[in-house]
Write an enzyme that holds these catalytic residues in place. Structure first.
Site, mmCIF file in Angstrom:
data_model
loop_
_atom_site.group_PDB
_atom_site.id
_atom_site.type_symbol
_atom_site.label_atom_id
_atom_site.label_comp_id
_atom_site.label_asym_id
_atom_site.label_seq_id
_atom_site.Cartn_x
_atom_site.Cartn_y
_atom_site.Cartn_z
ATOM 1 N N LYS A 1 0.690 -1.280 -0.096
ATOM 2 C CA LYS A 1 -0.038 0.043 -0.044
ATOM 3 C C LYS A 1 1.023 1.127 -0.113
ATOM 4 O O LYS A 1 2.106 1.162 0.177
ATOM 5 C CB LYS A 1 -1.018 0.135 1.273
ATOM 6 C CG LYS A 1 -2.056 -1.147 1.145
ATOM 7 C CD LYS A 1 -2.790 -1.312 2.516
ATOM 8 C CE LYS A 1 -3.826 -2.450 2.563
ATOM 9 N NZ LYS A 1 -4.729 -2.456 3.717
ATOM 10 N N TYR B 1 -12.649 -4.112 -2.967
ATOM 11 C CA TYR B 1 -13.340 -4.367 -1.810
ATOM 12 C C TYR B 1 -14.738 -4.669 -1.320
ATOM 13 O O TYR B 1 -15.036 -5.105 -0.464
ATOM 14 C CB TYR B 1 -12.802 -3.197 -0.562
ATOM 15 C CG TYR B 1 -11.524 -2.992 -0.154
ATOM 16 C CD1 TYR B 1 -10.639 -4.087 0.578
ATOM 17 C CD2 TYR B 1 -10.379 -2.225 -0.681
ATOM 18 C CE1 TYR B 1 -9.534 -4.086 0.881
ATOM 19 C CE2 TYR B 1 -9.155 -2.132 -0.495
ATOM 20 C CZ TYR B 1 -8.719 -2.919 0.385
ATOM 21 O OH TYR B 1 -7.497 -3.084 0.761
ATOM 22 N N ARG C 1 -0.589 -14.531 4.051
ATOM 23 C CA ARG C 1 -1.388 -14.231 4.953
ATOM 24 C C ARG C 1 -0.604 -14.226 6.395
ATOM 25 O O ARG C 1 -0.705 -13.610 7.244
ATOM 26 C CB ARG C 1 -2.869 -14.751 5.290
ATOM 27 C CG ARG C 1 -3.797 -14.507 4.147
ATOM 28 C CD ARG C 1 -3.936 -13.167 4.166
ATOM 29 N NE ARG C 1 -5.174 -12.767 5.105
ATOM 30 C CZ ARG C 1 -6.233 -11.963 5.206
ATOM 31 N NH1 ARG C 1 -5.891 -10.907 4.288
ATOM 32 N NH2 ARG C 1 -7.070 -11.672 6.189
ATOM 33 N N THR D 1 -4.873 -7.749 10.808
ATOM 34 C CA THR D 1 -5.302 -6.451 10.145
ATOM 35 C C THR D 1 -4.674 -5.295 10.999
ATOM 36 O O THR D 1 -4.275 -4.454 10.477
ATOM 37 C CB THR D 1 -6.847 -6.388 10.096
ATOM 38 O OG1 THR D 1 -7.231 -7.515 9.207
ATOM 39 C CG2 THR D 1 -7.303 -5.105 9.572
ATOM 40 N N ARG E 1 3.191 -6.527 9.356
ATOM 41 C CA ARG E 1 2.480 -5.515 9.870
ATOM 42 C C ARG E 1 2.898 -5.443 11.324
ATOM 43 O O ARG E 1 2.801 -4.457 12.041
ATOM 44 C CB ARG E 1 1.156 -6.141 9.925
ATOM 45 C CG ARG E 1 0.218 -5.791 8.508
ATOM 46 C CD ARG E 1 -1.030 -6.426 8.360
ATOM 47 N NE ARG E 1 -1.678 -6.125 7.038
ATOM 48 C CZ ARG E 1 -2.887 -6.482 6.705
ATOM 49 N NH1 ARG E 1 -3.435 -7.418 7.455
ATOM 50 N NH2 ARG E 1 -3.270 -6.299 5.561
ATOM 51 N N ASN F 1 -1.457 -0.282 7.341
ATOM 52 C CA ASN F 1 -1.056 -1.525 8.018
ATOM 53 C C ASN F 1 -0.211 -2.070 6.692
ATOM 54 O O ASN F 1 0.142 -3.392 6.445
ATOM 55 C CB ASN F 1 -2.152 -2.620 8.124
ATOM 56 C CG ASN F 1 -3.203 -2.539 7.283
ATOM 57 O OD1 ASN F 1 -2.943 -2.300 6.210
ATOM 58 N ND2 ASN F 1 -4.167 -3.481 7.447
ATOM 59 N N HIS G 1 -1.580 -5.395 1.494
ATOM 60 C CA HIS G 1 -2.961 -6.051 1.253
ATOM 61 C C HIS G 1 -2.659 -7.540 0.735
ATOM 62 O O HIS G 1 -1.393 -7.793 -0.068
ATOM 63 C CB HIS G 1 -3.821 -5.515 0.192
ATOM 64 C CG HIS G 1 -4.779 -6.414 -0.289
ATOM 65 N ND1 HIS G 1 -6.078 -6.826 0.314
ATOM 66 C CD2 HIS G 1 -4.981 -7.253 -1.296
ATOM 67 C CE1 HIS G 1 -6.529 -7.872 -0.049
ATOM 68 N NE2 HIS G 1 -6.101 -8.034 -1.202
ATOM 69 N N GLU H 1 -9.501 -11.189 -7.420
ATOM 70 C CA GLU H 1 -8.650 -10.117 -7.165
ATOM 71 C C GLU H 1 -7.738 -9.961 -8.053
ATOM 72 O O GLU H 1 -7.635 -8.794 -8.841
ATOM 73 C CB GLU H 1 -8.073 -9.913 -5.854
ATOM 74 C CG GLU H 1 -8.948 -9.717 -4.785
ATOM 75 C CD GLU H 1 -8.309 -9.622 -3.268
ATOM 76 O OE1 GLU H 1 -8.953 -9.562 -2.440
ATOM 77 O OE2 GLU H 1 -7.270 -9.877 -3.069
HETATM 78 P P1 ADP Z 1 -7.088 -7.585 5.781
HETATM 79 O O1 ADP Z 1 -6.368 -6.376 4.953
HETATM 80 O O2 ADP Z 1 -6.454 -7.652 6.848
HETATM 81 O O3 ADP Z 1 -7.482 -8.505 4.955
HETATM 82 P P2 ADP Z 1 -9.538 -6.307 6.042
HETATM 83 O O4 ADP Z 1 -10.048 -7.060 4.474
HETATM 84 O O5 ADP Z 1 -10.808 -6.698 7.056
HETATM 85 O O6 ADP Z 1 -8.428 -6.708 6.565
HETATM 86 O O7 ADP Z 1 -9.889 -4.768 5.756
HETATM 87 C C1 ADP Z 1 -9.160 -4.270 4.539
HETATM 88 C C2 ADP Z 1 -8.329 -3.066 4.820
HETATM 89 O O8 ADP Z 1 -9.229 -1.930 5.608
HETATM 90 C C3 ADP Z 1 -7.282 -3.433 6.050
HETATM 91 O O9 ADP Z 1 -6.253 -3.696 5.643
HETATM 92 C C4 ADP Z 1 -7.403 -1.847 6.889
HETATM 93 O O10 ADP Z 1 -6.231 -1.107 5.938
HETATM 94 C C5 ADP Z 1 -8.659 -1.187 6.522
HETATM 95 N N1 ADP Z 1 -9.458 -1.643 7.650
HETATM 96 C C6 ADP Z 1 -10.090 -2.693 7.862
HETATM 97 N N2 ADP Z 1 -10.814 -2.331 9.151
HETATM 98 C C7 ADP Z 1 -10.767 -0.920 9.519
HETATM 99 C C8 ADP Z 1 -11.516 -0.248 10.212
HETATM 100 N N3 ADP Z 1 -12.411 -0.701 11.080
HETATM 101 N N4 ADP Z 1 -11.224 1.229 10.294
HETATM 102 C C9 ADP Z 1 -10.252 1.640 9.337
HETATM 103 N N5 ADP Z 1 -9.672 1.083 8.486
HETATM 104 C C10 ADP Z 1 -9.973 -0.336 8.361
HETATM 105 MG MG MG Z 2 -9.238 -8.586 3.566
#
Ligand code: ADP
Ligand code: MG
Length: 201
Positions: free
Chosen positions: A14, A54, A119, A125, A136, A156, A159, A170
């Site tokens: 990112k 997303y 992962r 996350t 992370r 973080n 992705h 994706e």
């Molecule tokens: P991951 O990237 O670990 O698969 P998710 O798919 O749940 O996580 O969420 C996608 C991205 O959205 C996260 O990596 C993070 O950057 C952001 N994110 C997730 N939940 C939140 C939240 N509650 N507030 C702000 N940003 C969030």
């Molecule tokens: Mg995700």
């Protein structure tokens, strides 16, 4: 029989990962576990693509909201909303700002258990609570509460696709067929050959 060496996953460094000069460190972690880089591009993601990415999974908004609520409750704190969908909708908007803020590195990594392994190396996350030793957990410090206070996405660094199906969708969104290169990596013999019989002369 499906060839386990052919599993692919999408990884995006990112914009914060690029700005933190962590491209090499992150690429190195996937290389050293034995995965093969088969696609790579450097670009500023477009807001429409980020939204599409997303929302490929119609359940994602609810899940992302549930995860946030659970994290607050675990700490004995009150979540910003009790409705997972409200949180999910806000997160998509925040992600559009975050992901389009600068260049990102998009990669396709291939190998046995690619989705699961990536992962594992990436970590949970929320950097605040993700494990030591993960990308992370080791390189950044953000949290749900900081992100909510400032009305922004959790920073973080990276992705990674969550499941094999998610990865397929994706990858189709970000990479054309011709942008993924099929080739042999010498180290693959050591990782996958049944008898390791090509070593001794
Ligand atoms: P991951 O990237 O670990 O698969 P998710 O798919 O749940 O996580 O969420 C996608 C991205 O959205 C996260 O990596 C993070 O950057 C952001 N994110 C997730 N939940 C939140 C939240 N509650 N507030 C702000 N940003 C969030
Ligand atoms: Mg995700």
């Amino acid at each position: 029989m499906s060839d386990h060496r052919k599993e692919r996953t999408l990884v995006i460094i990112k914009p914060d990962g690029v700005q933190r000069s962590l491209i090499g460190e992150i690429v190195g972690r996937f290389e050293r576990v034995g995965l093969k880089l088969v696609g790579l591009k450097f670009m500023v993601p477009d807001a429409a693509q980020v939204e599409e990415h997303y929302t490929l999974d119609p359940e994602w908004k609810r899940k992302v909201g549930e995860k946030a609520i659970e994290s607050y409750k675990k700490k004995g704190q009150t979540p910003p909303s009790e409705d997972p969908n409200v949180i999910g909708n806000a997160v998509v908007e925040r992600l559009k700002n975050y992901m389009t803020s600068g260049p990102a590195v998009l990669m396709v990594w291939q190998g046995a258990h690619a989705v699961e392994l990536v992962r594992k190396l990436v970590g949970g996350t929320e950097p605040r609570s993700s494990d030591v030793g993960t990308i992370r957990g080791d390189f950044v410090l953000d949290s749900y509460s900081m992100a909510d206070t400032d009305d922004r996405a959790i920073r973080n660094l990276i992705h990674a696709s969550g499941t094999v199906d998610e990865a397929k969708q994706e990858l189709a969104l970000w990479f054309g067929e011709k942008e993924v290169v099929e080739y042999r990596l010498v180290a693959e013999s050591i990782l996958y050959d049944v008898n390791l019989d090509g070593i001794l002369e």
